[in-house]
Design an enzyme around this catalytic site. Structure first.
Site, PDB file in Angstrom:
ATOM      1  N   HIS A   1      -8.895 -38.995 -24.439  1.00  0.00           N
ATOM      2  CA  HIS A   1     -10.094 -38.558 -25.156  1.00  0.00           C
ATOM      3  C   HIS A   1     -10.021 -39.141 -26.560  1.00  0.00           C
ATOM      4  O   HIS A   1      -8.964 -39.099 -27.190  1.00  0.00           O
ATOM      5  CB  HIS A   1     -10.119 -37.023 -25.214  1.00  0.00           C
ATOM      6  CG  HIS A   1     -11.458 -36.470 -25.608  1.00  0.00           C
ATOM      7  ND1 HIS A   1     -11.955 -36.600 -26.882  1.00  0.00           N
ATOM      8  CD2 HIS A   1     -12.400 -35.795 -24.906  1.00  0.00           C
ATOM      9  CE1 HIS A   1     -13.153 -36.023 -26.936  1.00  0.00           C
ATOM     10  NE2 HIS A   1     -13.443 -35.533 -25.746  1.00  0.00           N
TER      11      HIS A   1
ATOM     12  N   ARG B   1     -19.934 -35.450 -31.776  1.00  0.00           N
ATOM     13  CA  ARG B   1     -20.672 -36.717 -31.799  1.00  0.00           C
ATOM     14  C   ARG B   1     -22.041 -36.554 -31.156  1.00  0.00           C
ATOM     15  O   ARG B   1     -23.032 -37.107 -31.628  1.00  0.00           O
ATOM     16  CB  ARG B   1     -19.859 -37.813 -31.097  1.00  0.00           C
ATOM     17  CG  ARG B   1     -18.741 -38.364 -31.983  1.00  0.00           C
ATOM     18  CD  ARG B   1     -17.807 -39.281 -31.216  1.00  0.00           C
ATOM     19  NE  ARG B   1     -16.957 -38.521 -30.302  1.00  0.00           N
ATOM     20  CZ  ARG B   1     -16.699 -38.858 -29.052  1.00  0.00           C
ATOM     21  NH1 ARG B   1     -17.222 -39.948 -28.541  1.00  0.00           N
ATOM     22  NH2 ARG B   1     -15.924 -38.098 -28.304  1.00  0.00           N
TER      23      ARG B   1
END
Ligand code: FAD
Length: 604
Positions: free
Chosen positions: A240, A260
């Site tokens: 990740h 994000r």
């Protein structure tokens, strides 16, 4: 066997995460007598940690969304190595599974029209993740757990399965149950069932920096291998892009992709929004090439392309890695994730409450005012037990697998939000199929071989018996393994390093023959780790060998010496099986299943 605790069910589910619970519910509703076994307390599975949401083309915000687009996104995100049938079933069935969860009492966030709210995530063309703030997994587990308990499903908590049991009297072996121990007392138990569903989650604890908790030692993968099943594409491990890097005590802890999705951007030490430099040809047409376009996309997704921060995880993780390597990283070896300059404190507190508290309490960083320091962390394993897409049955009759421990669905890279959906869709399918299989076996139930139980006991007790003068401590071996996997089988790989990793893993396997634990069988974490290590070593060997064999870069597997995807490898899966010694693994190549033309059209 010697007055050992013994139980008998139709369907035995090993693992109480989202996939295990969903499977158990389906099997019980189909009329089977079901039990769930889990290593920790009920509700403590990995699923509870999931933050972002469940990807489903409900079309609540974007009526243009449908299963075909979700299928396309999933296949492209997985760089076409996904089993097409699993990606299809998942995309088609996940909306129904989410609505069913709502019927069972899950309280999702809402749109202003009162529909289930959906958020943006990397690789998904439309805002698609049904969510509950950044605590979606908690709500999912709460709902499934409540239903499982209400249905009267029996639960064995803090009980670890160490071996699967087989009936080998027929032409082909059939599963007959499992052997395990109570973590508290160390006493053994035998659980008989004609259908066993593995739902044990991931393998992250074989790596040093990971979002995964202590439970994820690849038990299901290793149990399946030892029982004669196969694993597919173990080289694909997801790093990740955004884990915490500071302070050291929390290194690896997840920083959700929702940051994000909700407008956060990545910057290097020069303050540059660097993701624009890393847009590969594969995603060029659908990714914004200027900050202006990227920023407009949040409000107008029809006329603008997605920000590069929302490329699939493998792309973003590699970009961060390159920036740090080029000397443009942060003080503690990461880069910066900035939402503070982009959204109001009120917005951040409402959308990302857990992230706010996580950084405030653990790093003394106020994310409404400051950037977060982040870097890649081992998060998820795409590889897993090879199953039939429709029923989730493995190569072994009666042995099923669902959730993170099963393979195929996510190809070489999983899109965020596609795991929680996977748990629900294939959990239900496996539960239904396992109940039907148990029913078909009703008059000819597979039997447990007492010799297998004795041998499982012996293996479990071995770490209490010194073997010669030289002895080893399980914690040291685990730490050494984690270092090897991090340094030599990590995010960027080379043949030379992978070969060295295999030599090191072999040495660790030898050392593990001399494990010695102190204390007795009552709540003894050192002993538990000694038993888990066997699984971690087998799984690590599978990852390293498959990574060495696949000479290309694709999704979660990046080879510095073969930096591009390869057309020949694009057609092949790597299958892992146990070797003749029973102590190691062997690999075979297998062509991808042929995708029907009508689905091909969707991804072209
Ligand atoms: P788990 O939930 O991992 O459960 C495994 C179960 O198996 C546990 O009950 C464990 O005790 C049991 N078990 C293991 N070994 C044994 C054994 N030997 N004997 C008995 N029991 C055993 N995915 C998304 O789609 N959306 C997200 O927003 C998201 N966020 C995430 C955030 C974090 C921090 C993490 C770590 C993951 C996230 N993921 C997300 C991924 C997703 O949560 C997991 O892939 C998924 O929950 C795995 O579910 P599972 O049912 O396969 O297994």
């Amino acid at each position: 066997v010697g007055g050992m605790e013994h139980h008998d069910f139709d369907v035995l589910v090993i693992g109480a995460g989202g996939s295990g619970l969903r499977a158990a519910i389906a099997a019980q509703e189909a009329g089977a007598r079901v039990a769930v076994v889990c290593k920790s307390l009920l509700g403590k599975a990995h699923t509870v940690m999931a933050e972002g949401g469940i990807a489903a083309s409900l079309g609540n915000l974007w009526p243009e969304d449908n299963w075909q687009v979700h299928f396309r996104d999933t296949m492209r995100g997985g760089k076409m190595l996904n089993h097409w049938r699993m990606a299809q079933l998942h995309a088609q069935e996940v909306p129904e599974r989410v609505l069913e969860l709502e019927d069972w009492g899950a309280l999702f966030d809402r749109t202003s029209e009162g529909l289930i709210s959906q958020r943006d995530f990397g690789g998904h063309r439309y805002a698609r993740l049904a969510h509950v703030g950044d605590r979606t997994g908690l709500e999912m587990i709460r709902t499934l757990q409540q239903r499982a308990v209400a249905l009267g499903i029996e639960v064995f908590m803090e009980c670890t399965v160490t071996e699967l049991l087989l009936d080998r009297t027929g032409e082909t072996p059939r599963i007959s149950g499992a052997f395990g121990y109570w973590r508290e007392t160390g006493r053994f138990m035998q659980l008989e069932a004609p259908s066993v569903i593995l739902a044990t989650g991931g393998i992250g604890r074989a790596f040093k920096v990971t979002t995964n908790s202590w439970e994820y030692t690849g038990d299901g993968h290793a149990l399946a291998l030892r029982a004669g099943a196969s694993l597919v594409n173990m080289e694909f491990v997801q790093f990740h892009p955004t884990g915490m890097v500071w302070p050291p005590s929390v290194k690896g802890l997840l920083v959700t992709e929702s940051v994000r999705g909700d407008g956060g951007v990545l910057r290097n030490s020069e303050g540059k929004r660097f993701m624009f430099d890393y847009i590969t040809d594969y995603f060029k047409d659908e990714t914004a090439d200027s900050e202006d376009e990227a920023d407009r996309w949040y409000d107008d997704k029809i006329n603008n392309r997605r920000p590069p921060e929302l490329l699939p995880r493998d792309e973003v993780a590699r970009a961060i890695n390159s920036e740090v390597k080029a000397g443009r990283g942060s003080e503690h070896g990461g880069v910066f994730l900035d939402i503070a300059t982009r959204r109001t404190p009120e917005f951040i507190m409402r959308r990302l409450p857990s992230m706010y508290h996580q950084f405030k309490e653990l790093a003394d960083v106020d994310i409404t005012k400051q950037s977060m320091e982040i870097g890649p962390t081992c998060h998820y394993v795409m590889g897993g037990i090879e199953v039939d897409p429709d029923t989730e049955m493995s190569k072994v009759a009666g042995l099923y697998s669902v959730g993170e421990c099963s393979g195929g669905m996510h190809g070489s890279n999983r899109l965020g939000g596609n795991s929680l959906g996977d748990l629900l869709v294939f959990g239900k399918r496996a539960g239904d199929a396992a109940a039907a299989h148990a029913d078909a076996m009703a008059t000819d139930r597979p039997k447990v071989d007492p010799a297998d139980v004795s041998s499982a006991k012996q293996v479990a007790l071995a770490p209490f018996e010194p073997t010669g003068e030289h002895t080893e401590n399980p914690y040291t071996i685990q730490a050494d393994l984690q270092q090897v996997m991090n340094d030599l089988v990590g995010i960027i790989r080379t043949a030379d390093e992978l070969e060295r990793s295999l030599v090191e893993i072999e040495k660790l396997k030898q050392r593990a023959q001399h494990l010695l634990v102190t204390g007795n069988r009552q709540y003894n974490p050192g002993w538990h780790l000694a038993l888990d290590l066997r699984n971690m070593l087998l799984v690590s060997e599978s990852v390293a060998k498959a990574a060495l064999t696949r000479q290309e870069s694709r999704g979660g597997h990046t080879r510095d010496d073969f930096p591009l995807p390869d057309d020949v490898w694009a057609q092949k899966n790597l299958i892992v099986g146990l070797d003749a010694t029973g102590n190691g693994i062997e690999l075979t190549e297998k062509p991808l299943p042929e995708m029907p033309d009508e689905l091909k059209k969707l991804v072209e």
